[in-house]
Design a protein around this motif. Sequence first.
Motif, PDB file in Angstrom:
ATOM      1  N   LYS A 188       0.827  -1.204   0.000  1.00  0.00           N
ATOM      2  CA  LYS A 188       0.000   0.000   0.000  1.00  0.00           C
ATOM      3  C   LYS A 188       0.864   1.258   0.000  1.00  0.00           C
ATOM      4  O   LYS A 188       0.538   2.253  -0.653  1.00  0.00           O
ATOM      5  CB  LYS A 188      -0.936   0.014   1.213  1.00  0.00           C
ATOM      6  CG  LYS A 188      -2.231  -0.764   1.004  1.00  0.00           C
ATOM      7  CD  LYS A 188      -3.268  -0.382   2.027  1.00  0.00           C
ATOM      8  CE  LYS A 188      -4.635  -0.935   1.655  1.00  0.00           C
ATOM      9  NZ  LYS A 188      -5.697  -0.453   2.543  1.00  0.00           N
ATOM     10  N   THR A 220     -11.971   1.710  -1.053  1.00  0.00           N
ATOM     11  CA  THR A 220     -11.060   0.962  -0.201  1.00  0.00           C
ATOM     12  C   THR A 220     -11.844   0.319   0.941  1.00  0.00           C
ATOM     13  O   THR A 220     -12.716   0.952   1.534  1.00  0.00           O
ATOM     14  CB  THR A 220      -9.978   1.881   0.397  1.00  0.00           C
ATOM     15  OG1 THR A 220      -9.247   2.497  -0.656  1.00  0.00           O
ATOM     16  CG2 THR A 220      -9.011   1.085   1.268  1.00  0.00           C
ATOM     17  N   ASP A 221     -11.524  -0.928   1.243  1.00  0.00           N
ATOM     18  CA  ASP A 221     -12.178  -1.656   2.326  1.00  0.00           C
ATOM     19  C   ASP A 221     -11.669  -1.164   3.674  1.00  0.00           C
ATOM     20  O   ASP A 221     -10.472  -1.187   3.937  1.00  0.00           O
ATOM     21  CB  ASP A 221     -11.899  -3.160   2.177  1.00  0.00           C
ATOM     22  CG  ASP A 221     -12.704  -3.997   3.160  1.00  0.00           C
ATOM     23  OD1 ASP A 221     -12.811  -3.609   4.336  1.00  0.00           O
ATOM     24  OD2 ASP A 221     -13.218  -5.058   2.759  1.00  0.00           O
ATOM     25  N   ASN A 222     -12.598  -0.711   4.517  1.00  0.00           N
ATOM     26  CA  ASN A 222     -12.301  -0.350   5.904  1.00  0.00           C
ATOM     27  C   ASN A 222     -13.224  -1.157   6.803  1.00  0.00           C
ATOM     28  O   ASN A 222     -14.430  -0.879   6.878  1.00  0.00           O
ATOM     29  CB  ASN A 222     -12.518   1.147   6.145  1.00  0.00           C
ATOM     30  CG  ASN A 222     -11.366   2.008   5.671  1.00  0.00           C
ATOM     31  OD1 ASN A 222     -10.727   2.703   6.445  1.00  0.00           O
ATOM     32  ND2 ASN A 222     -11.098   1.992   4.380  1.00  0.00           N
ATOM     33  N   ASN A 223     -12.683  -2.205   7.435  1.00  0.00           N
ATOM     34  CA  ASN A 223     -13.483  -3.044   8.345  1.00  0.00           C
ATOM     35  C   ASN A 223     -14.754  -3.585   7.699  1.00  0.00           C
ATOM     36  O   ASN A 223     -15.825  -3.584   8.300  1.00  0.00           O
ATOM     37  CB  ASN A 223     -13.833  -2.268   9.622  1.00  0.00           C
ATOM     38  CG  ASN A 223     -12.631  -2.004  10.491  1.00  0.00           C
ATOM     39  OD1 ASN A 223     -12.121  -2.913  11.142  1.00  0.00           O
ATOM     40  ND2 ASN A 223     -12.156  -0.771  10.488  1.00  0.00           N
ATOM     41  N   THR A 240     -12.448   6.411  -2.183  1.00  0.00           N
ATOM     42  CA  THR A 240     -11.092   6.925  -1.956  1.00  0.00           C
ATOM     43  C   THR A 240     -10.847   8.216  -2.725  1.00  0.00           C
ATOM     44  O   THR A 240     -10.110   9.090  -2.259  1.00  0.00           O
ATOM     45  CB  THR A 240     -10.046   5.878  -2.377  1.00  0.00           C
ATOM     46  OG1 THR A 240     -10.436   4.591  -1.883  1.00  0.00           O
ATOM     47  CG2 THR A 240      -8.670   6.210  -1.823  1.00  0.00           C
ATOM     48  N   SER A 260      -6.825   2.264   5.673  1.00  0.00           N
ATOM     49  CA  SER A 260      -7.837   1.663   6.552  1.00  0.00           C
ATOM     50  C   SER A 260      -7.698   2.121   8.001  1.00  0.00           C
ATOM     51  O   SER A 260      -7.847   1.339   8.945  1.00  0.00           O
ATOM     52  CB  SER A 260      -7.775   0.130   6.463  1.00  0.00           C
ATOM     53  OG  SER A 260      -7.979  -0.297   5.138  1.00  0.00           O
ATOM     54  N   GLU A 261      -7.406   3.408   8.163  1.00  0.00           N
ATOM     55  CA  GLU A 261      -7.252   3.997   9.493  1.00  0.00           C
ATOM     56  C   GLU A 261      -8.337   5.025   9.805  1.00  0.00           C
ATOM     57  O   GLU A 261      -8.350   5.620  10.883  1.00  0.00           O
ATOM     58  CB  GLU A 261      -5.874   4.665   9.595  1.00  0.00           C
ATOM     59  CG  GLU A 261      -4.711   3.689   9.443  1.00  0.00           C
ATOM     60  CD  GLU A 261      -3.369   4.376   9.273  1.00  0.00           C
ATOM     61  OE1 GLU A 261      -3.373   5.616   9.043  1.00  0.00           O
ATOM     62  OE2 GLU A 261      -2.337   3.696   9.342  1.00  0.00           O
ATOM     63  N   TYR A 272     -19.603   6.187   6.848  1.00  0.00           N
ATOM     64  CA  TYR A 272     -18.860   4.980   7.231  1.00  0.00           C
ATOM     65  C   TYR A 272     -19.487   4.275   8.427  1.00  0.00           C
ATOM     66  O   TYR A 272     -19.804   3.075   8.374  1.00  0.00           O
ATOM     67  CB  TYR A 272     -17.414   5.370   7.523  1.00  0.00           C
ATOM     68  CG  TYR A 272     -16.511   4.264   8.018  1.00  0.00           C
ATOM     69  CD1 TYR A 272     -16.734   2.927   7.700  1.00  0.00           C
ATOM     70  CD2 TYR A 272     -15.401   4.575   8.816  1.00  0.00           C
ATOM     71  CE1 TYR A 272     -15.874   1.928   8.152  1.00  0.00           C
ATOM     72  CE2 TYR A 272     -14.536   3.583   9.257  1.00  0.00           C
ATOM     73  CZ  TYR A 272     -14.779   2.264   8.925  1.00  0.00           C
ATOM     74  OH  TYR A 272     -13.924   1.288   9.364  1.00  0.00           O
TER      75      TYR A 272
END
Length: 237
Positions: free
Chosen positions: A11, A24-27, A33, A49-50, A78
């Motif tokens: 990344k 982008t996958d976040n959890n 993005t 992913s933060e 989100y």
Amino acid sequence: MKKQKLLRSMKKIKWKFGILPKYTDNNGVMLITKHPIISKGIQKQIFFSEYEAKEIDIIKNRISPDDVVMEVGAGIGYISAYCAKIVGDDKVFAYEANPALIELITLTHKANNISPTVINSMLEKGEGSHEFYIEDDYWASSTIKISKEAKKITVPQKDINLEIEKIQPTFLIVDIEGGEIEFFQAINLETINKICIETHPGIVSNKEISMLFNKLFSEGFSLDFSLIRKNVFFLYK
């Protein structure tokens, strides 16, 4: 662990050369993005992913399938998307004052095949309208003017207690950049037994934040010391 380090290294290379996906996958939630309203700093958090990691860490440990969620300060959708995947679309109600973010919330929810209720409004005591300040980084926008560059607009306002009476939420999630002080002065917490709140000591005083917590303690809430994530807290009763 090695796999995670490898993925992060890859990344970092993609980020360096600007090779970014549209989502982008976040959890488990797909977040957009690339969008004109998403600044470079926010884009980086999403890509790695933060983004909103502290809130998600608390919520995933305390949300139950039978919760009814009221989110105040929905951002790009989100947290409402994450919650809807657990409790269902019909039990998530997201409020966002910034009209420019409604398109992004819609895109987030569509990308994740969910459709919780989204309302473009502030929540305070009484119906009407309220001044709101738009910042370049949308997550800094607030009822409080934080920077000289902030653009003042007028947004619709719904009565917080009428909305609570209608929705009967059990889990309240609040991130409104200093507006939490005024918000909690007006609210009826009778149906709510879980609260995730981000405080903003850089915007409001320690005394004001202490008074906010004192109100919550006086209404029977306890602070979960195992889930303090910097300025994000979980309280329950």
